[in-house]
Design an enzyme around this catalytic site. Sequence first.
Site, PDB file in Angstrom:
ATOM      1  N   ASP A 273       0.620  -1.064  -0.072  1.00  0.00           N
ATOM      2  CA  ASP A 273       0.161  -0.071   0.045  1.00  0.00           C
ATOM      3  C   ASP A 273       0.880   1.359  -0.035  1.00  0.00           C
ATOM      4  O   ASP A 273       2.069   1.204   0.139  1.00  0.00           O
ATOM      5  CB  ASP A 273      -0.852  -0.243   1.311  1.00  0.00           C
ATOM      6  CG  ASP A 273      -1.890   1.051   1.290  1.00  0.00           C
ATOM      7  OD1 ASP A 273      -2.608   1.715   0.218  1.00  0.00           O
ATOM      8  OD2 ASP A 273      -2.425   1.317   2.295  1.00  0.00           O
TER       9      ASP A 273
ATOM     10  N   GLU B 176       2.444   4.958  -4.277  1.00  0.00           N
ATOM     11  CA  GLU B 176       2.231   5.715  -5.584  1.00  0.00           C
ATOM     12  C   GLU B 176       3.466   6.555  -5.781  1.00  0.00           C
ATOM     13  O   GLU B 176       3.628   6.919  -6.967  1.00  0.00           O
ATOM     14  CB  GLU B 176       1.055   6.852  -5.095  1.00  0.00           C
ATOM     15  CG  GLU B 176      -0.277   6.148  -5.290  1.00  0.00           C
ATOM     16  CD  GLU B 176      -0.363   5.188  -4.079  1.00  0.00           C
ATOM     17  OE1 GLU B 176      -0.097   5.529  -2.787  1.00  0.00           O
ATOM     18  OE2 GLU B 176      -1.204   4.205  -4.138  1.00  0.00           O
TER      19      GLU B 176
ATOM     20  N   ASP C  45      -8.831   3.257  -2.102  1.00  0.00           N
ATOM     21  CA  ASP C  45      -9.882   3.784  -0.792  1.00  0.00           C
ATOM     22  C   ASP C  45     -11.156   4.361  -1.553  1.00  0.00           C
ATOM     23  O   ASP C  45     -11.208   5.500  -1.705  1.00  0.00           O
ATOM     24  CB  ASP C  45      -9.045   4.986  -0.001  1.00  0.00           C
ATOM     25  CG  ASP C  45      -7.986   4.429   0.843  1.00  0.00           C
ATOM     26  OD1 ASP C  45      -7.926   2.988   0.930  1.00  0.00           O
ATOM     27  OD2 ASP C  45      -7.404   5.294   1.495  1.00  0.00           O
TER      28      ASP C  45
HETATM   29  C1  GLC Z   1      -4.742   3.024   2.938  1.00  0.00           C
HETATM   30  C2  GLC Z   1      -5.117   1.895   2.220  1.00  0.00           C
HETATM   31  C3  GLC Z   1      -6.165   1.289   3.102  1.00  0.00           C
HETATM   32  C4  GLC Z   1      -5.497   1.089   4.442  1.00  0.00           C
HETATM   33  C5  GLC Z   1      -4.965   2.189   5.044  1.00  0.00           C
HETATM   34  C6  GLC Z   1      -4.314   1.855   6.491  1.00  0.00           C
HETATM   35  O1  GLC Z   1      -5.816   4.190   2.900  1.00  0.00           O
HETATM   36  O2  GLC Z   1      -5.576   2.372   0.975  1.00  0.00           O
HETATM   37  O3  GLC Z   1      -6.694   0.189   2.714  1.00  0.00           O
HETATM   38  O4  GLC Z   1      -6.481   0.362   5.260  1.00  0.00           O
HETATM   39  O5  GLC Z   1      -4.099   2.952   4.065  1.00  0.00           O
HETATM   40  O6  GLC Z   1      -3.249   0.974   6.060  1.00  0.00           O
END
Ligand code: GLC
Length: 773
Positions: A382, A385, A459
């Site tokens: 995650d 980007e 998200d």
């Molecule tokens: C980001 C991710 C989400 C995750 C959060 C905390 O927002 O996209 O899926 O739960 O980070 O790690």
Amino acid sequence: MRPTFHHIVETMLGDHPARVGFLDESILCIHVAAGAELEEYVSYAVIAQPQGGAPFTHDAVSEEFIHEMTYGGTKLRINRRGAGIWISSGESIEWFQAPAPGVTKVGEGIEFRMMSQPADRYYGLGEAGETFEKSGYKHTLWNTDDPHHHPRQNFYAQIPWLVRVRESDGRCVGLFLDNPGRSMFDIRVGDELRVSTEKGDAILWVLMADSIAELLERWTHLTGRMERPPMWALGYHQCRWSYFPESRVRGIAAEFRARKIPCDALYLDIDYMDGYRVFTWDAERFPNPAGLIGDLARDGFRTVTIVDPGVKIDPEYSVFAEFSAHRNWFCVDGEKGTPFQGQVWPGEVYYPDFTRADVRARWGEMQAETLLDLGVAGIWNDMNEPANFDPPKTFPSHVVQGDFGLKRPHERIHQIYGHTMAQTSYEGIRAARPDARPFVITRSAYAGVQRFSMVWTGDNQSIWSNMAFDLALNLNMGLSGIAFVGCDIGGFTCDPTPELYARWIEWGVFQPFVRTHAAHDTPNQEPWAFGPEVESIARTMIEWRMRLLPYIYTVFAEAAATGAPVNRALMYEYPDDRDARYVADQFMLGQDMMIAPVLTPRTARRMVYFPGTAWRQLWTEAHFPQGWHIVEAPLGRPPVFFRAGAVVPMHPVRQHTSDGDVAEWTLAVFAVGELSGVLVEDDGATQQWRSGVEAITRFGGVWNHHGMVLQIGPREGSFVTTRKRWRIEMHGFEDRPHHIQVGGKPVAFTWENRVAIILVEDHIEGVEVVAEA
Ligand code: GLC
């Protein structure tokens, strides 16, 4: 890698040095310099090598054309007066027409201007754009972590790959701008398409194909395909930010089993770590992670842990200390010559440079030592980007990475951070478990990421419009070569109404990836969190997912072999059908199932388009001929259909994918027409299928007014299936059939709810079933 070609011709396009290279007769590459010389071409996406070879000619043919190259049946011409390019094949197929000036310098980048027709249609671009079909807009690709994202703005995984479907003849041209910086695809004007880089050379691949399926096969030949995933990855997954401490995780697991809602994986989000330090565990919340993961595994739950890139700046922390001891293992602030400092969950962080092989190798080892060795089954990447809470919300331009020794400024390679991180996680699992199948999930991506990881849409919000939007994103990701995709069911931010969650899971279980996930400040979002009615709907839908796994796995195997999407836009399967062209509120799962989700509140029926043939409804046995029909869709009964003539293999419901051997499988046969279907089986876990340890069974026959003849073909391959018999369900007889024979002998059958059912021993040589109407 550094792409290679059969033939390279160096030339000028107007004032710009350029180079044309041929990979094969359908794939070529035009590289145009933004500066005085061509930049070195390295690619994070391309993996295909030229093979074979066709006859090549190269002449200066006329006053008008300085170059005419032919490679096999493909001709490329460049004109003398300006930067005009034409690509054609045969006598009359003009694939690419960019009359002078077809190439121009715009700012610090290069723009291609191509002719198009107003009725041409455009797809792809990964997660870019609000609409399914892309014309009418200018799309600027720049992977962004924006939690409040607007559908017209940037998303996490934008792929500079555009599919153009020509109205005139249905042929398809794929354009891949292999530019990991900011790219623009301008389709606002009907008769012109502009594709440009913001900075630097433009390297444009042109792929030509007679159909969209053929085009995707070529595209995924160029950039690679998904591998067969482990079977557990196709089950239902449950996630939340975050399940902790250990007792809560155990409680969730117990609840699934007690309520008999199938589930294959639980996710640990960032709170399992010690202060968000990657590759650590919070000793209080998770005192014995291996014990927990082992217990979960014994109960059929795989554990997936999040791994974010930012490494907390903390000299006491071993990952930080080790990375700091190596020069340039972190991305470098080019102005200061020190590691670039950003801010994410742990506070101040440095970011690993995943373009470096040594960083990938060591990160992979750390992943093994702290996660895989404790039993973690999959890795969730995650914030790649890359995300940075400080402006400019990502890396500033002066950050540099190894980047094949090129060390371009960040803005020139921004798009590949997530891609290289996913590569790192993938390679780490391969190294640690050579015979296993990696499961990696990533938020950010670049072209070719499917070789390493699936991609989820990040998200999303628990709102109706976002649910519909996610569906269109899935379809365009599939058309961008990324077959394994899915969105957070129920939506991540905000809280879904019970009705929204129910409607979301009604179609969410037919996505390639099926996971409920919710943000930290939202109410509970497990399938039982919305009361008994929604729980029962969720259970029923997840049970359908489990039943359909043999079919779904076969669709995945096909996608891994050919690059076909798993969730398909109708126009992919029915390219000649005019009505199917823009449909994005329905989708196909493989070629035999179609889902028409209810995407608006308080909606009890909807319009459904039935392409090509007739379709039979899952719940009602209702039969819909080709065309538009209104279909009843009360809550809990989403419009789901099987294609007439489909033969669909299914399993009994199990609570998870490794829940014992299954002796009796179902084969659902749907009237009428030519019958067809296939089943691909293997161990669902290892790499052994590559050496032939798989079993392929083909189904054929015909169903007409005389009745049904079904052939179950001989099993090919050496995999030994657990199946002992088939329960064959025949859907579509008006009345009870007169008699049914198996291998020429009459058999007893039952007739329940207008479905004729027989049991047939499974034979490796196959068998024929005849049912007389
Ligand atoms: C980001 C991710 C989400 C995750 C959060 C905390 O927002 O996209 O899926 O739960 O980070 O790690």
